[in-house]
Write a protein that holds these residues in place. Structure first.
Motif, PDB file in Angstrom:
ATOM      1  N   HIS A  29       0.793  -1.228   0.000  1.00 23.28           N
ATOM      2  CA  HIS A  29       0.000   0.000   0.000  1.00 23.28           C
ATOM      3  C   HIS A  29       0.829   1.283   0.000  1.00 23.28           C
ATOM      4  CE1 HIS A  29      -3.722  -2.218   0.298  1.00 23.28           C
ATOM      5  NE2 HIS A  29      -3.182  -2.943   1.264  1.00 23.28           N
ATOM      6  N   ILE A  30       2.017   1.232   0.560  1.00 20.83           N
ATOM      7  CA  ILE A  30       2.878   2.419   0.570  1.00 20.83           C
ATOM      8  C   ILE A  30       3.899   2.345  -0.570  1.00 20.83           C
ATOM      9  CG2 ILE A  30       4.570   3.745   1.904  1.00 20.83           C
ATOM     10  CD1 ILE A  30       3.055   2.741   4.437  1.00 20.83           C
ATOM     11  N   GLY A  31       4.496   1.162  -0.732  1.00 22.53           N
ATOM     12  CA  GLY A  31       5.516   0.986  -1.765  1.00 22.53           C
ATOM     13  C   GLY A  31       4.970   0.738  -3.155  1.00 22.53           C
ATOM     14  N   GLY A  32       3.692   0.371  -3.248  1.00 20.01           N
ATOM     15  CA  GLY A  32       3.075   0.145  -4.551  1.00 20.01           C
ATOM     16  C   GLY A  32       3.390  -1.199  -5.191  1.00 20.01           C
ATOM     17  N   PHE A  33       3.886  -2.166  -4.412  1.00 15.34           N
ATOM     18  CA  PHE A  33       4.189  -3.490  -4.952  1.00 15.34           C
ATOM     19  C   PHE A  33       2.941  -4.365  -4.905  1.00 15.34           C
ATOM     20  CE2 PHE A  33       8.279  -1.998  -3.277  1.00 15.34           C
ATOM     21  CZ  PHE A  33       9.041  -2.073  -4.432  1.00 15.34           C
ATOM     22  N   GLU A  34       2.512  -4.829  -6.062  1.00 12.65           N
ATOM     23  CA  GLU A  34       1.333  -5.687  -6.162  1.00 12.65           C
ATOM     24  C   GLU A  34       1.752  -7.132  -5.880  1.00 12.65           C
ATOM     25  OE1 GLU A  34      -2.643  -6.074  -6.450  1.00 12.65           O
ATOM     26  OE2 GLU A  34      -1.583  -4.185  -6.727  1.00 12.65           O
ATOM     27  N   PRO A  35       1.102  -7.815  -4.930  1.00 12.07           N
ATOM     28  CA  PRO A  35       1.508  -9.193  -4.623  1.00 12.07           C
ATOM     29  C   PRO A  35       1.085 -10.169  -5.721  1.00 12.07           C
ATOM     30  CG  PRO A  35      -0.418  -8.606  -3.330  1.00 12.07           C
ATOM     31  CD  PRO A  35       0.005  -7.360  -4.074  1.00 12.07           C
ATOM     32  N   CYS A  36       1.982 -11.092  -6.044  1.00 18.52           N
ATOM     33  CA  CYS A  36       1.666 -12.144  -7.009  1.00 18.52           C
ATOM     34  C   CYS A  36       0.931 -13.270  -6.267  1.00 18.52           C
ATOM     35  CB  CYS A  36       2.953 -12.643  -7.674  1.00 18.52           C
ATOM     36  SG  CYS A  36       3.993 -13.663  -6.593  1.00 18.52           S
ATOM     37  N   PRO A  37       0.425 -14.271  -6.978  1.00 19.28           N
ATOM     38  CA  PRO A  37      -0.287 -15.365  -6.296  1.00 19.28           C
ATOM     39  C   PRO A  37       0.541 -16.078  -5.218  1.00 19.28           C
ATOM     40  CG  PRO A  37      -0.809 -15.408  -8.625  1.00 19.28           C
ATOM     41  CD  PRO A  37       0.258 -14.359  -8.447  1.00 19.28           C
ATOM     42  N   LEU A  38       1.835 -16.310  -5.464  1.00 18.82           N
ATOM     43  CA  LEU A  38       2.650 -16.964  -4.438  1.00 18.82           C
ATOM     44  C   LEU A  38       2.822 -16.070  -3.215  1.00 18.82           C
ATOM     45  CD1 LEU A  38       5.404 -18.833  -6.492  1.00 18.82           C
ATOM     46  CD2 LEU A  38       3.566 -19.841  -5.143  1.00 18.82           C
ATOM     47  N   CYS A  39       2.916 -14.760  -3.433  1.00 20.59           N
ATOM     48  CA  CYS A  39       2.998 -13.821  -2.302  1.00 20.59           C
ATOM     49  C   CYS A  39       1.726 -13.892  -1.458  1.00 20.59           C
ATOM     50  CB  CYS A  39       3.192 -12.387  -2.796  1.00 20.59           C
ATOM     51  SG  CYS A  39       4.787 -12.070  -3.571  1.00 20.59           S
ATOM     52  N   ILE A  40       0.591 -13.976  -2.127  1.00 24.41           N
ATOM     53  CA  ILE A  40      -0.687 -14.050  -1.412  1.00 24.41           C
ATOM     54  C   ILE A  40      -0.761 -15.337  -0.601  1.00 24.41           C
ATOM     55  CG2 ILE A  40      -3.188 -14.240  -1.724  1.00 24.41           C
ATOM     56  CD1 ILE A  40      -2.802 -12.292  -4.153  1.00 24.41           C
ATOM     57  N   PHE A  41      -0.312 -16.454  -1.175  1.00 24.65           N
ATOM     58  CA  PHE A  41      -0.310 -17.713  -0.438  1.00 24.65           C
ATOM     59  C   PHE A  41       0.626 -17.640   0.774  1.00 24.65           C
ATOM     60  CE2 PHE A  41      -2.075 -21.295  -3.295  1.00 24.65           C
ATOM     61  CZ  PHE A  41      -3.119 -20.488  -3.699  1.00 24.65           C
ATOM     62  N   GLN A  42       1.752 -16.934   0.642  1.00 24.62           N
ATOM     63  CA  GLN A  42       2.653 -16.769   1.773  1.00 24.62           C
ATOM     64  C   GLN A  42       1.969 -15.959   2.872  1.00 24.62           C
ATOM     65  OE1 GLN A  42       6.756 -15.644   0.406  1.00 24.62           O
ATOM     66  NE2 GLN A  42       5.902 -16.267  -1.575  1.00 24.62           N
ATOM     67  N   ARG A  43       1.213 -14.957   2.476  1.00 25.38           N
ATOM     68  CA  ARG A  43       0.469 -14.165   3.459  1.00 25.38           C
ATOM     69  C   ARG A  43      -0.555 -15.023   4.187  1.00 25.38           C
ATOM     70  NH1 ARG A  43      -0.890  -8.337   0.622  1.00 25.38           N
ATOM     71  NH2 ARG A  43       1.271  -7.763   0.177  1.00 25.38           N
ATOM     72  N   VAL A  44      -1.222 -15.906   3.461  1.00 24.98           N
ATOM     73  CA  VAL A  44      -2.204 -16.800   4.084  1.00 24.98           C
ATOM     74  C   VAL A  44      -1.511 -17.675   5.131  1.00 24.98           C
ATOM     75  CG1 VAL A  44      -3.762 -18.751   3.656  1.00 24.98           C
ATOM     76  CG2 VAL A  44      -3.801 -16.763   2.122  1.00 24.98           C
TER      77      VAL A  44
END
Length: 166
Positions: A29-44
């Motif tokens: 949200h601050i840096g403007g980096f859009e998470p890829c699907p693997l990033c989203i799974f890591q967040r989960v």
């Protein structure tokens, strides 16, 4: 050992999960980096571990069985996240001609495919997951996340090694 009680170990694990999510959300949200699907799974995986740590801190079982159950559940969440982050780092290290082609977006896959197919497609990888948008000290964000999961694994391992008292 600094963390003597089960509750303090669970709270330390929860605090580290909150830190990992704060960094991820800040970069998005601050840096403007859009998470890829693997990033989203890591967040989960981070969120799942955080939930287990939170419940473990609230319950704070006195007996060995409860400590082992919470330790194993949190270790599974952390291990899954580490596996996904490791897979992500591996994809980023592939030569350009071996990178899988970009597939459909995660939102689209979630709408039309069963969950097991979505997971299989994401773990197989896509071209967008192989992009390195940012690095710090020569390490990509997934590499830092993998380091974060390695540090986070200390909490469930400590839970598993705790004696039956407090």
């Amino acid at each position: 050992m600094i963390l003597h009680s089960f509750r303090s170990v669970a709270l330390a694990g929860l605090a580290f999960c909150v830190l990992m999510m704060a960094v991820a959300l800040g970069l998005e949200h601050i840096g403007g980096f859009e998470p890829c699907p693997l990033c989203i799974f890591q967040r989960v995986a981070v969120i799942a571990a955080g939930i287990v740590f939170a419940i473990a801190a609230i319950h704070s079982p006195a007996g060995r069985v409860g400590k082992v159950i919470y330790g194993l559940l949190s270790l599974i969440a952390v291990g899954t996240g580490a596996f996904i982050a490791g897979r992500h780092v591996w994809l980023q290290g592939l030569p350009a001609d071996e990178v899988p082609s970009c597939g459909p977006g995660l939102d689209y896959m979630m709408d039309i495919l069963p969950m097991q197919d979505v997971v299989a497609m994401v773990l197989t990888g896509s071209g967008e997951c192989a992009n390195i948008d940012f690095s710090l000290l020569g390490l990509s964000l997934p590499a830092w996340t993998l380091i974060g999961f390695a540090i986070l694994a200390i909490a469930p391992l400590r839970m598993l090694l705790m004696k039956s008292r407090g």
